[in-house]
Design a protein around this motif. Sequence first.
Motif, short mmCIF file in Angstrom:
data_model
loop_
_atom_site.label_atom_id
_atom_site.label_comp_id
_atom_site.label_asym_id
_atom_site.label_seq_id
_atom_site.Cartn_x
_atom_site.Cartn_y
_atom_site.Cartn_z
N VAL A 397 0.84 -1.20 0.00
CA VAL A 397 0.00 0.00 0.00
C VAL A 397 0.87 1.25 0.00
CG1 VAL A 397 -1.64 1.34 1.37
CG2 VAL A 397 -1.98 -1.12 1.09
N ILE A 398 1.91 1.26 0.82
CA ILE A 398 2.77 2.44 0.93
C ILE A 398 3.50 2.72 -0.38
CG2 ILE A 398 4.79 3.40 2.10
CD1 ILE A 398 3.90 1.90 4.62
N THR A 401 1.16 3.57 -3.39
CA THR A 401 0.70 4.95 -3.28
C THR A 401 1.79 5.93 -3.68
OG1 THR A 401 -0.80 4.30 -1.48
CG2 THR A 401 -0.31 6.65 -1.73
N VAL A 404 2.20 5.83 -7.53
CA VAL A 404 1.14 6.55 -8.22
C VAL A 404 1.31 8.06 -8.04
CG1 VAL A 404 -1.35 6.97 -8.26
CG2 VAL A 404 -0.49 4.64 -8.07
N GLY A 405 1.71 8.48 -6.85
CA GLY A 405 1.92 9.90 -6.61
C GLY A 405 3.05 10.47 -7.45
#
Length: 713
Positions: A397-398, A401, A404-405
């Motif tokens: 998840v980290i 994310t 994607v950022g």
Amino acid sequence: MAEPPRRVRAVLLAGLAAAYLAAFASLYVQIPGLYGRDGILPARRVLRLSGKGLWEQFRDFPTLLWLGPSLGLDTELGMELLCLLGVLCSFGALLLEPLRDSLVFALLWVFYFSLYQVGQVFLYFQWDSLLLEAGFLAVLVAPLRILSWGPPAWRPHDSVTFWLVRWLLFRLMFASGVVKLTSRCPTWWGLTALTYHYETQCIPTPAAWFTHQLPVWFQKFSVVATYVIEIAVPVLFFAPIRRLRLFAFYSQVLLQALIILTGNYNFFNMLTIVLASSLLDEEHVGRSTGRSKRRNTGSWPPSLGSFLSTLLELSTYSLLLYWSIQYFGLEINWEKRLLESKVAFTYHEFTTWLRAVTLPLVGLAFLSLSWEILAALYRCACVRGCFWKLWAMLQWVIFATAAVGVFAISLVPFTYIELESNGKLWPGIHQAFGAVQRLQLVNSYGLFRRMTGVGGRPEVVLEGSYDGQNWTEIEFMYKPGNVSRPPPVVAPHQPRLDWQMWFAALGHHSSSPWFSSFVHRLLQGQEDVIRLVQVDESQYPFSARPPVYIRAQLYKYWFTSSAEGSHSWWRRQRVQEFFPTVSLGDPMLENLLNQHGLKQDKTPARRPLATVLPRVLQSLRQLCRPVPSPAILWSLYLVVATACLLRALRRQCRGGAPPACHKGPRRGDPADRGGTEKNGHMRRREPQERGESRACSGPEACGGGRHGTKRKK
């Protein structure tokens, strides 16, 4: 699923460490002359104390140099300390694999960014921004294992962070190819750019002279090949077929290797090749190092998937060849025995095509990233153990994310190549990019946008005199001057003053405010600035006494032709005066210094604290003064190469010894399945860990048979 990219990651991180080593070491030797108190652009004028607190200063202008006074260091010594720490960390990461850690690369990024903040015009090159962006991605790619000092572990999300490196490479190459055409430069559109490039680039190599003599038809074909490699081939970075990605990798390596042979572009080409290593896979790297098991590909008839993959691969090569012939008018002239080429499309057609493909390319990249994220999720689901599965999912998840950022904010500088597409991006993406823009996390690129020096290479030649009548040229170590001196080979060192002299020659001296300060320092006889011109004092004509007068002339330089039979490498012609005759106290010089805020700082230097650190830094500086910068760099690389060679010989000698007997695992044990899990990380067992030995072909070879068992009892 594909084999974990452990070796590819090791190659990538080692290459980034080598690029960092070149950047820090090259800058270190130039700091006193460029940024010292009596340098060209003193860095202390950038870090003016404003009465704010330390954390407010960090917030407004983030750099570690704010901590210098507490260590008894001025700005110059603080920069030297950061460079030495960067050299130490990058050298260690290049030499020792356990030091290729996320924390180490985070420190390297912070060190270089702190220097970049005060580097001013001498650090505002595209490769400095590229190194910062690649270094930030290395923090995500590198494992966090410095405390355990264990073997490298593979994490289920590694392919996601690896994809960001591939995306950076795509943006760099695609934008560099596109801007050559959007700039409307006549030489790029006429395919004649390389007939000028080799002699007009900043610091050519001796091979550039020979390449310049090649026929025009070959130079034009080379431009076509450059377009194909920079615009068409990068799309294959996201191809699902590994052979297409390998083709794209070797295409990029070929282009960068040719640039290295013909030009001194410091660590830039090496860094680009390092980024291209993200296109490799574990099998290919292992096969290159002799540590991979060959896959059995000799089955017949081939499977449907293999047949379709080969068909798609051949179709891709055919389309590349067809489009190259179609859009660049490639045709063999049998009578003249040459290959003719021309651009067979217009500027309007190209911009229309670019507008049509920019956002679809973004969509293709997003699909590729989504696939990597979903594949990483599947690998997390395959982790055994409820706790370790949750831990792997948390990491997924980290990092997903973060990926994607980074991808989202990188769309803003990427779409600068087509402003209409840039305006269609979601406003929130623009706001996010604006919030992190000063951190250099993502940047826009576009190398060799326009070809300079079409009518001859402009070159500034400095002259000094004691009486204003008899003038002596001031020869630089690297940039062209003496027509009989061969071009040097200085990469991966970057002589930043020589590079700025090349830019200064392209315009008026008022466009380069630092030039007035440079002339002023030479008139003062500042030794640190003189060492940027000549390390060897005997080669500097005014080493005994500074010149009274200095002026600068603008010349046009050309490579000599092989048909001339001349022993000179260059021929030149004076064009005009570049900078008028000045002396110390000259009103014009004083006015220029005041106008650009470069008047000598009369503020008394802060007395350093009575600590050991400043004395150590000054002693190291004195040791490095007489040594040329390229010699320092190549000495460091030679030490690393020697250590790696000795390590390989030691490993080979150990491998040649009789193997010890190992008791293998019981059938059905987890260790017999060829892998282990630790903290949610997947690590493949080596043969010794599984109780096997590469040199043993059977039980009797190790004494592990029936008689060996009796002896053991």
